[in-house]
Structures are given as structure tokens and as C-alpha cells.
Design a protein around this motif. Sequence first.
Motif, PDB file in Angstrom:
ATOM      1  N   UNK A   1       0.843  -1.232   0.084  1.00  0.00           N
ATOM      2  CA  UNK A   1       0.055   0.041  -0.043  1.00  0.00           C
ATOM      3  C   UNK A   1       0.733   1.127  -0.146  1.00  0.00           C
ATOM      4  N   UNK A   2       1.038   1.789  -1.192  1.00  0.00           N
ATOM      5  CA  UNK A   2       1.832   2.813  -1.271  1.00  0.00           C
ATOM      6  C   UNK A   2       1.141   4.103  -1.113  1.00  0.00           C
ATOM      7  N   UNK A   3      -0.220   4.361  -0.941  1.00  0.00           N
ATOM      8  CA  UNK A   3      -0.889   5.594  -0.547  1.00  0.00           C
ATOM      9  C   UNK A   3      -0.628   5.958   0.951  1.00  0.00           C
ATOM     10  N   UNK A   4      -0.252   4.901   1.730  1.00  0.00           N
ATOM     11  CA  UNK A   4       0.090   5.212   3.040  1.00  0.00           C
ATOM     12  C   UNK A   4       1.387   5.948   3.214  1.00  0.00           C
ATOM     13  N   UNK A   5       2.247   5.590   2.265  1.00  0.00           N
ATOM     14  CA  UNK A   5       3.507   6.056   2.435  1.00  0.00           C
ATOM     15  C   UNK A   5       3.472   7.614   1.497  1.00  0.00           C
ATOM     16  N   UNK A   6       2.857   7.585   0.671  1.00  0.00           N
ATOM     17  CA  UNK A   6       2.469   9.008   0.181  1.00  0.00           C
ATOM     18  C   UNK A   6       1.942  10.064   0.948  1.00  0.00           C
ATOM     19  N   UNK A   7       1.020   9.724   1.483  1.00  0.00           N
ATOM     20  CA  UNK A   7       0.284  10.266   2.497  1.00  0.00           C
ATOM     21  C   UNK A   7       1.118  11.108   3.683  1.00  0.00           C
TER      22      UNK A   7
ATOM     23  N   UNK B   1       7.556   8.186  11.156  1.00  0.00           N
ATOM     24  CA  UNK B   1       7.055   7.526   9.788  1.00  0.00           C
ATOM     25  C   UNK B   1       7.710   8.050   8.725  1.00  0.00           C
ATOM     26  N   UNK B   2       8.115   9.333   8.642  1.00  0.00           N
ATOM     27  CA  UNK B   2       8.704   9.882   7.596  1.00  0.00           C
ATOM     28  C   UNK B   2      10.129   9.351   7.390  1.00  0.00           C
ATOM     29  N   UNK B   3      10.536   9.544   8.747  1.00  0.00           N
ATOM     30  CA  UNK B   3      12.180   8.913   8.639  1.00  0.00           C
ATOM     31  C   UNK B   3      12.200   7.404   8.043  1.00  0.00           C
ATOM     32  N   UNK B   4      11.181   6.794   8.477  1.00  0.00           N
ATOM     33  CA  UNK B   4      11.203   5.206   7.855  1.00  0.00           C
ATOM     34  C   UNK B   4      10.925   5.170   6.330  1.00  0.00           C
ATOM     35  N   UNK B   5       9.869   6.064   5.949  1.00  0.00           N
ATOM     36  CA  UNK B   5       9.848   6.005   4.342  1.00  0.00           C
ATOM     37  C   UNK B   5      10.979   6.557   3.726  1.00  0.00           C
ATOM     38  N   UNK B   6      11.442   7.398   4.389  1.00  0.00           N
ATOM     39  CA  UNK B   6      12.891   7.872   3.789  1.00  0.00           C
ATOM     40  C   UNK B   6      13.927   7.163   3.511  1.00  0.00           C
TER      41      UNK B   6
END
Length: 460
Positions: free
Chosen positions: A368-374, A434-439
Motif C-alpha cells: 500500500x503505497x498510498x499510506x507512504x505517499x500520505x 513515519x517519515x524517517x522510515x519511508x525516507x
Amino acid sequence: MSRLVIVSNRVADPRKAASGGLAVAVGQALEASGGLWFGWSGKVVENGTPGEGDLHLHNAGNVQLATVDLSREDHDSYYLGYSNGVLWPVFHYRLDLADFDAGYIGGYRRVNQMMAHKLAGLLRPDDIIWVHDYHLIPLAAELRAMGCQQRMGFFLHVPLPPPLILAAVPEHDWLMRSLFAYDLVGFQSDSDVAHFSRYVGTETGADILGEHEFRAFGKTLQVQAFPIGIDVDEFTELGQAREAQDMYTQIRDEYSRRRLLLGVERMDYSKGLPQRLKAFRQLLQAYPENLGSATLIQIAAPSRESVDAYASLRQELESLCGAINGNFGELDWMPVRYIHRNVARKRLPGLYRAASVALVTPLRDGMNLVAKEFVAAQDPDDPGVLVLSRFAGAVEQMHDALLVNPYDTTRTAETIQRALQMPLEERQRRHQTLLAGIREQDVHWWRQRFLDALAAVPAP
Ligand code: GDG
């Protein structure tokens, strides 16, 4: 340096930003080594001969795009039929929606054979081949049967279900045996790897040589989780462009007196849309302070409309949205804004940023990429809250979202209420993690880890 060959059902021009994160990431890897991207052209030939299709070659920079047309019969049996009418529902645990008896398997095998045949003619001995997704599981086995000895990897974008669900597919042993023609198989999450391990342990008597290494059918296979990410920088840039900024200002102004909740997906039964609407209705019932304020914008982009299960989902959603608006709406407030159209990718970051809460509540999802884009689109000083289903692959990485069981309407409504009331300091803290994780684990990390693991597989 070996040439990279990507094979996927659809092919995109990696130079076009509108193609999205995966195309951009794979495109960069292709450009670096001068690569080939092979797949279906998207064209269906009405009276074409099954098992035959014209091959088209184009150059996009130093990437060669090779695509094949499909006859109507092949398209309907391979793509709509077996891929999306059997494998997609089963891999998302929906045995009730799978059409096992329609004989689609013939078309699936035929198209994989045809694709392998066309691709084999374009290959060089030291190519590295990376095949994507459930449409093309037997591709490597077909290539091997033609004598191709290149290094081959496979990545499954959707979940792998537990053995007893997989075993409902009449051809399950053939499909899983086909995977052993690859050198490396990648899944989205550890739970998929665990299902694979249990399947081969019980059904094939494979030797489990190590955490990531299996031996069966005279072949050793490496298997690992490679959770896919997004291109955070590309998405952030998209958010700074005019289209996204305009969208943000427009929505923020319009909802300045209200709270905005957002759902964005392809219309698909795996995404849990009816359950989400029921939880939203429960929110309005149980927490009346949201009346006149909380508004759910639900984008459900049209997808696979000629598969039957999708038409009935559409009816169910229209009826639920109509009932919620009819029962709760006021002359100056409609609780649900349901949009059954595609929204331009350039506008998405603005929409995400304007929302107080994102509802990402699939019943089952590979990642689910929407979660990461959000998360990538939020203002770090005043971020929105992510409500995430425990059944999305993303949950293994995104512990700081508010997790829900989408089947539990009451608790999901409670959690949405908690999200709406979350204090600023907690929102900031969760968003930062969350942002640190997806980065850190972005799409480039994903691609590099997969290709490094494929390069490291010992030669046979
Ligand atoms: C499969 C797996 C896995 C959605 N609506 C619109 C739109 N989108 C874009 C989103 C996002 C993408 O589509 C959806 O990606 P997801 O990951 O959420 O879901 P699937 O399409 O089911 O993807 C999934 C993924 O593969 C990658 O491996 O995560 O589990 O099912 O980028 O933004 N884009 C535009 N308009 C829309 O209305 N432009």
C-alpha cells in the motif's frame, strides 16, 4: 556491467514523471546500465490469433522498450481471467470471488510462453532479468525451457496467502514449482515469506536450507522480503509544484471550518471500501460532534471494470454513500464526497496535505503505497494522522500509524475519532518517525537491495 532487463505486464516510459514511483525507480536502474523493459503493449487485437502478437521496439533514452500486443482471447483469459479473476482474488484471500472453472489457465500459460519466446530473442547471455508480479509467475520456467541461463529474479507485488488458501487454486503446485525456476524470489513482507516457507515445507517437502534458502525440484532458491517504498524526493517535488499547491489551497479553504478525511485508491474489493464507509457512518453516529464537520473524500479510481466482482462493488459503494449522505447530510454539508474517477497524479500531494486523517484500511494489501505517499505529503509542523489497516503489508514498517482491523467497525470508528482528536505534539512525533522510515526504506533502497541480492546469488 550486465544489462538489466525488467519484465512486467505493463511497460511505462521511465522518462515521464506521470508514470509514478515504480516506473521512475526502475527507469533509473535501467538507464544506469542501459536496459530493456519488456511487457504487454496495452493493445488488444480484436481478431488476433491466440498465442501470437506483434513485437514493438522503441527507444526511450538508453532504455529499450519492447512490447507485445495480445489477441482478444489471450487478453481475456490471461489478463482479465486468470490474473485478475483467479490469482488476484485468491492472493487477497477472496476465494469466494475467484472463477476457477472458466478455463483461463490455458490463456495464462499461452501468453507466458509467447512472452518468453519473444523475450528470448532479445536477450544477451549476461543479462540480469527481473520479472514483476502475478501475471508472469511462470515466465522464468518458460525461458529456462528454451535454454536461457541468465540470472532471473521475481518480485510479487501482492500478498502470498497462507498454504491452505493458495491450495484452492487448482494449479497451485505448478505455480509454486514455477517459482523455483528463478534464482531469487522477493515478497513484500515477512508474513509473505513465512507463508511461502510453510507452503514449500508442507506441500513440496522442500529442504529449508536457511532462513532465506530453499531446495526443491533439484533447484536452490533464495527468498526474502523486500518491502517496496516510494520515491520520497520525487513525491515531495511533486508537492511543491503549482498543481499540488493549487489543489491544497483550494481544499484547505473549502474545508477551513470542517475536518477532512481522505481515502485514495483504485476501486478494488481488496481495499475495504464498504467497511470504511460503515466505520465512517459509525463515527457520525457514535460521535455526533462530527456532524456538520467531518467529511470523507473518497477517490475510487476506475479499475478492471470488465471483471464482474468490480461492478457489484461499485453498486454497493454507490448505495452506501447515497444512504450516508441521505441520512446525515444537511443543505450545507454532505458527509461523503465519493469520486469514481481518476485524479491527476500532480494534484494528489495537495489533496493528501489538506487532509486531517487518511483512511488506508484495506482488507488485504501487498504493501500500500498510498499510506507512504500520505506521510510524504504532510506538513511536518502540522501533520495529518494515518489510520492504517493491520492487513496492509505496510504495517510491518509503519508502526507509528494508528492501526485498525477494518472488519471491526466500532473500533475503527473509535480509532478515527482518536485520530481526529490527536494533540499536535503526538501528531508531530508520529509523523517524524513515519517519515524517517519511508525516507530510509524508499523505492531506491528497495530496488538496490533486490538487485544486490540477485547479483549475490551463487552461480549454479
Ligand atoms: C499493487 C499492490 C503494492 C490511486 N488512485 C489514483 C492514483 N492512485 C495511485 C496511488 C498509488 C498507486 O495508485 C496505488 O498503489 P497501492 O500500493 O496503494 O495499490 P495497488 O495499485 O493495488 O498496487 C500494492 C503496489 O502494487 C506496489 O508494489 O503496494 O499492495 O496491490 O501510487 O497514488 N493515482 C492517480 N489518480 C488516482 O485517482 N494519478
